[in-house]
Design a protein around this motif. Structure first.
Motif, mmCIF file in Angstrom:
data_model
loop_
_atom_site.group_PDB
_atom_site.id
_atom_site.type_symbol
_atom_site.label_atom_id
_atom_site.label_comp_id
_atom_site.label_asym_id
_atom_site.label_seq_id
_atom_site.Cartn_x
_atom_site.Cartn_y
_atom_site.Cartn_z
ATOM 1 N N VAL A 149 0.505 -1.068 -0.081
ATOM 2 C CA VAL A 149 -0.306 0.361 -0.263
ATOM 3 C C VAL A 149 0.667 1.510 0.355
ATOM 4 C CG1 VAL A 149 -1.983 -1.148 1.672
ATOM 5 C CG2 VAL A 149 -0.336 -0.094 2.842
ATOM 6 N N CYS A 150 1.980 0.358 0.533
ATOM 7 C CA CYS A 150 2.371 1.722 0.631
ATOM 8 C C CYS A 150 3.215 2.783 -0.772
ATOM 9 C CB CYS A 150 4.453 1.798 1.236
ATOM 10 S SG CYS A 150 5.414 3.242 0.504
ATOM 11 N N PRO A 151 2.625 4.576 -1.459
ATOM 12 C CA PRO A 151 3.256 4.599 -2.491
ATOM 13 C C PRO A 151 4.559 4.996 -3.161
ATOM 14 C CG PRO A 151 2.395 6.464 -0.808
ATOM 15 C CD PRO A 151 2.442 4.784 -0.445
ATOM 16 N N CYS A 191 10.297 2.386 0.100
ATOM 17 C CA CYS A 191 10.214 3.023 1.482
ATOM 18 C C CYS A 191 10.112 2.344 2.502
ATOM 19 C CB CYS A 191 9.195 3.988 1.801
ATOM 20 S SG CYS A 191 9.044 4.834 2.591
ATOM 21 N N ILE A 192 9.339 1.008 1.963
ATOM 22 C CA ILE A 192 9.608 0.022 3.092
ATOM 23 C C ILE A 192 10.184 -1.897 2.241
ATOM 24 C CG2 ILE A 192 8.231 -1.558 3.867
ATOM 25 C CD1 ILE A 192 6.223 0.567 4.809
ATOM 26 N N LYS A 193 11.454 -1.795 2.672
ATOM 27 C CA LYS A 193 11.565 -3.269 2.997
ATOM 28 C C LYS A 193 11.708 -4.135 2.857
ATOM 29 C CE LYS A 193 14.986 -0.723 0.194
ATOM 30 N NZ LYS A 193 16.449 0.028 0.025
ATOM 31 N N SER A 224 12.682 -2.786 7.279
ATOM 32 C CA SER A 224 13.488 -1.135 7.420
ATOM 33 C C SER A 224 12.045 -0.373 6.391
ATOM 34 C CB SER A 224 14.795 -1.051 6.877
ATOM 35 O OG SER A 224 14.222 -1.349 5.300
ATOM 36 N N ILE A 225 11.899 0.900 7.323
ATOM 37 C CA ILE A 225 11.384 1.796 6.706
ATOM 38 C C ILE A 225 13.036 3.412 6.683
ATOM 39 C CG2 ILE A 225 9.127 4.213 6.907
ATOM 40 C CD1 ILE A 225 8.426 1.392 8.581
ATOM 41 N N ASP A 226 12.663 3.597 5.263
ATOM 42 C CA ASP A 226 13.353 4.918 4.603
ATOM 43 C C ASP A 226 12.685 6.633 5.409
ATOM 44 O OD1 ASP A 226 15.260 6.433 3.999
ATOM 45 O OD2 ASP A 226 15.504 5.513 1.975
ATOM 46 N N GLN A 265 12.064 8.951 2.719
ATOM 47 C CA GLN A 265 11.915 8.977 1.471
ATOM 48 C C GLN A 265 10.296 8.899 1.954
ATOM 49 O OE1 GLN A 265 12.493 5.916 -1.676
ATOM 50 N NE2 GLN A 265 14.553 6.035 -0.631
ATOM 51 N N CYS A 266 9.977 8.847 3.205
ATOM 52 C CA CYS A 266 8.071 8.408 3.162
ATOM 53 C C CYS A 266 7.737 9.642 3.655
ATOM 54 C CB CYS A 266 8.537 8.066 5.012
ATOM 55 S SG CYS A 266 7.057 7.740 5.582
ATOM 56 N N ILE A 267 6.166 10.183 3.228
ATOM 57 C CA ILE A 267 5.327 11.638 2.716
ATOM 58 C C ILE A 267 4.570 11.836 3.939
ATOM 59 C CG2 ILE A 267 5.530 11.521 0.384
ATOM 60 C CD1 ILE A 267 3.429 10.592 0.351
ATOM 61 N N CYS A 273 2.044 9.473 5.047
ATOM 62 C CA CYS A 273 0.856 9.291 4.125
ATOM 63 C C CYS A 273 -0.403 9.247 5.515
ATOM 64 C CB CYS A 273 0.317 9.240 2.622
ATOM 65 S SG CYS A 273 1.036 7.013 2.237
ATOM 66 N N GLY A 274 0.119 7.648 5.943
ATOM 67 C CA GLY A 274 -0.052 6.983 6.400
ATOM 68 C C GLY A 274 -1.192 5.526 6.247
ATOM 69 N N ASN A 275 -1.224 5.040 5.186
ATOM 70 C CA ASN A 275 -1.249 4.139 4.507
ATOM 71 C C ASN A 275 -1.537 2.519 5.342
ATOM 72 O OD1 ASN A 275 -3.079 5.678 2.584
ATOM 73 N ND2 ASN A 275 -1.736 4.977 0.635
ATOM 74 N N CYS A 276 0.554 2.818 5.333
ATOM 75 C CA CYS A 276 1.207 0.784 6.249
ATOM 76 C C CYS A 276 0.421 0.920 7.392
ATOM 77 C CB CYS A 276 2.453 1.679 6.346
ATOM 78 S SG CYS A 276 3.144 3.182 6.951
#
Ligand code: SF4
Ligand code: SF4
Lengths: 362, 120
Positions: free
Chosen positions: B63-65, B69-71, B77-79, B82-84, B86-89
């Motif tokens: 779901v991450c746009p 960002c998420i691996k 890991s979350i970078d 890059q993350c905006i 948005c709260g989707n995750c």
């Protein structure tokens, strides 16, 4: 002759100083007095204005350097001192470098004419009123110089605005001075102050309230204070005539502006609010039983405090006005001073002449 | 004639009074490093990760746009660079393994420090 001068002469003759040294040193002493006073007042005034405007606009103002930000101005001054000297490309070098000095030195000269106390009158002249206005018109030339030599259209517009505005406001200013001269029959500032010494009702503001208002507004225009700060309107002209100046050269303009604000307020206090006279009609030091020298010394201090209080109140009002009103447009300022202030000032002269005549008859 | 003279003067005095009243109201300045603004409950600051809850289903990654960002390969890991936010995750995680904190002072002098690893 003031008692300080007599003590000084007495002392110098005792130590067998040559004649020329006595007079030269006296002027040097008054110069140092004025210079110290000027620097201290400007440092206090700049900080105070920032704090005071913050008070009205619901902010806190500078509060990081020193307790409650009391060293902020000194920090700013040091920053300005160590700035690089930036020279724009299209300047007229000679005029460009003269302008800051030409702004600052006449304003400092004008400080010598104010009777600070009955003992401290750095330069006493029989026509100090005239001298005051004559010297005060020089800084306007300097603002024109600064605008003209910077090679920047905004500076030029700012300089021209300063010039037109100053010419139109100095006429009502002069006309008000004439009304004061009519009332007091003198052009010496010290004797004008001495005429107002009996009580608060002797102050010239009471017969001459119209003159006071006109003088106050015209002084605001001359000082380039906020409702009339068109020459440096930062929203249209960046900083007007001094936008190309930086570092110490800018500091000169800045210092000059605050020194002018202070001295014009002191001048209004001298002319209309009784100068160094106590509003109570007597001095506290006169009531004490002290040796005459101490008494005279205390009295001078008291007079100085009275003058500073009156000046301070006027400055408070000026800064309050700055916090309240938006800026006028150029033509409105000119129309205001030519169509309203000037005719009113002429009318005021007539009233004062009739008042003086009636008082001499009755 | 007289009225046109008096009215502006009255308004000018009213203006002065309005500004004067402002002086006694509460200050709006916040001295930032010492005092901080109160934040809303749904403020989206730095993302936190609870390792015990995560079942590595990969929904958050889908779901991450953003692509990288998420691996989730072996480690999660979350970078954050890059993350905006948005709260989707956070919303789509079935086990509530991700949540927002109110931490917003994320400035660092090395980008590597912004990558949120599994072990911390
Ligand atoms: S959506 Fe939740 S449970 Fe699934 S991998 Fe992501 S963090 Fe783990
Ligand atoms: S908040 Fe949005 S951008 Fe950031 S990791 Fe989650 S889904 Fe991706």
């Amino acid at each position: 002759m003031s008692i300080f001068y007599l003590i000084y002469i007495e002392f110098m003759i005792r130590i067998n100083a040559p004649h020329w040294l006595i007079f030269a040193l006296w002027h040097l002493i008054s110069f140092i007095f004025i210079a110290i006073l000027l620097v201290i007042t400007v440092i206090i005034l700049v900080l105070f204005e920032r704090k005071y405007l913050a008070f009205y606009t619901r902010r806190k103002g500078p509060n990081r350097v020193g307790t409650y930000g009391c060293l902020q101005t000194i920090a700013d001054a040091i920053k300005l001192l160590f700035k690089e000297n930036i020279e724009p490309k299209n300047i007229d070098k000679m005029i460009y470098y003269t302008a800051p000095l030409l702004v600052f030195s006449p304003i400092m000269t004008v400080w010598f004419l104010i009777p600070f106390t009955s003992g401290i009158i750095p330069f006493d002249s029989s026509c100090s009123l005239l001298l005051f206005m004559a010297i005060l018109s020089i800084p306007i030339l300097a603002t024109l110089f600064a605008g003209f030599s910077s090679g920047n259209k905004y500076s030029l517009i700012g300089g021209l605005r300063a010039c037109t505005q100053a010419i139109s406001s100095e006429i009502p200013l002069f006309l008000c001075l004439i009304s004061i001269s009519i009332l007091s029959g003198s052009m010496n500032l010290d004797s004008i102050v001495k005429m107002q010494n009996d009580s608060i009702f002797q102050w010239y503001i009471f017969p001459n309230i119209l003159g006071f208002i006109i003088f106050f507004i015209s002084a605001l225009i001359v000082m380039n204070r906020t409702p009339f700060d068109l020459p440096e309107a930062e929203s249209e002209l960046t900083a007007g005539y001094h936008s190309e100046y930086s570092g110490m050269k800018f500091a000169m303009f800045f210092l000059g502006e605050y020194a002018l604000t202070f001295i014009l307020s002191a001048f209004i206090a001298t002319l209309f609010l009784g100068g160094y006279n106590s509003p109570m009609g007597f001095y506290i030091s006169d009531l004490l039983n002290l040796p005459i020298i101490f008494q005279e010394f205390l009295k001078n201090i008291e007079q100085f405090i009275w003058l500073m209080l009156k000046t301070g109140i006027l400055i408070l009002i000026i800064m309050w006005i700055r916090a309240s009103y938006p800026r006028l447009t150029t033509e409105k300022t000119l129309i205001f001073s030519w169509y309203i202030l000037t005719p009113l000032a002429i009318f005021n002269i007539f009233i004062m002449a009739i008042y003086k005549l009636l008082r001499s008859i009755l | 004639m007289i009225k046109s003279f008096i009215l502006p003067i009255k308004e000018l005095i009213k203006g002065l009074y309005t500004v004067f009243k402002n002086g006694f109201k509460k200050r709006v300045t916040l001295e930032y490093p010492e005092k901080k603004k109160l934040l809303n409950n749904n403020f989206r600051g730095k993302i936190n990760y609870i390792k015990e809850n995560c079942i590595k289903c990969g929904i958050c990654q889908n779901v991450c746009p953003l692509i990288s960002c998420i691996k989730i390969d072996t480690d999660f890991s979350i970078d954050l660079s890059q993350c905006i936010f948005c709260g989707n995750c956070v919303e789509n995680c079935p086990k509530n393994a991700l949540y927002f904190t109110k931490e917003y002072e994320l400035a660092v002098n090395n980008k590597e420090k912004l990558i949120l690893k599994e072990d911390n």
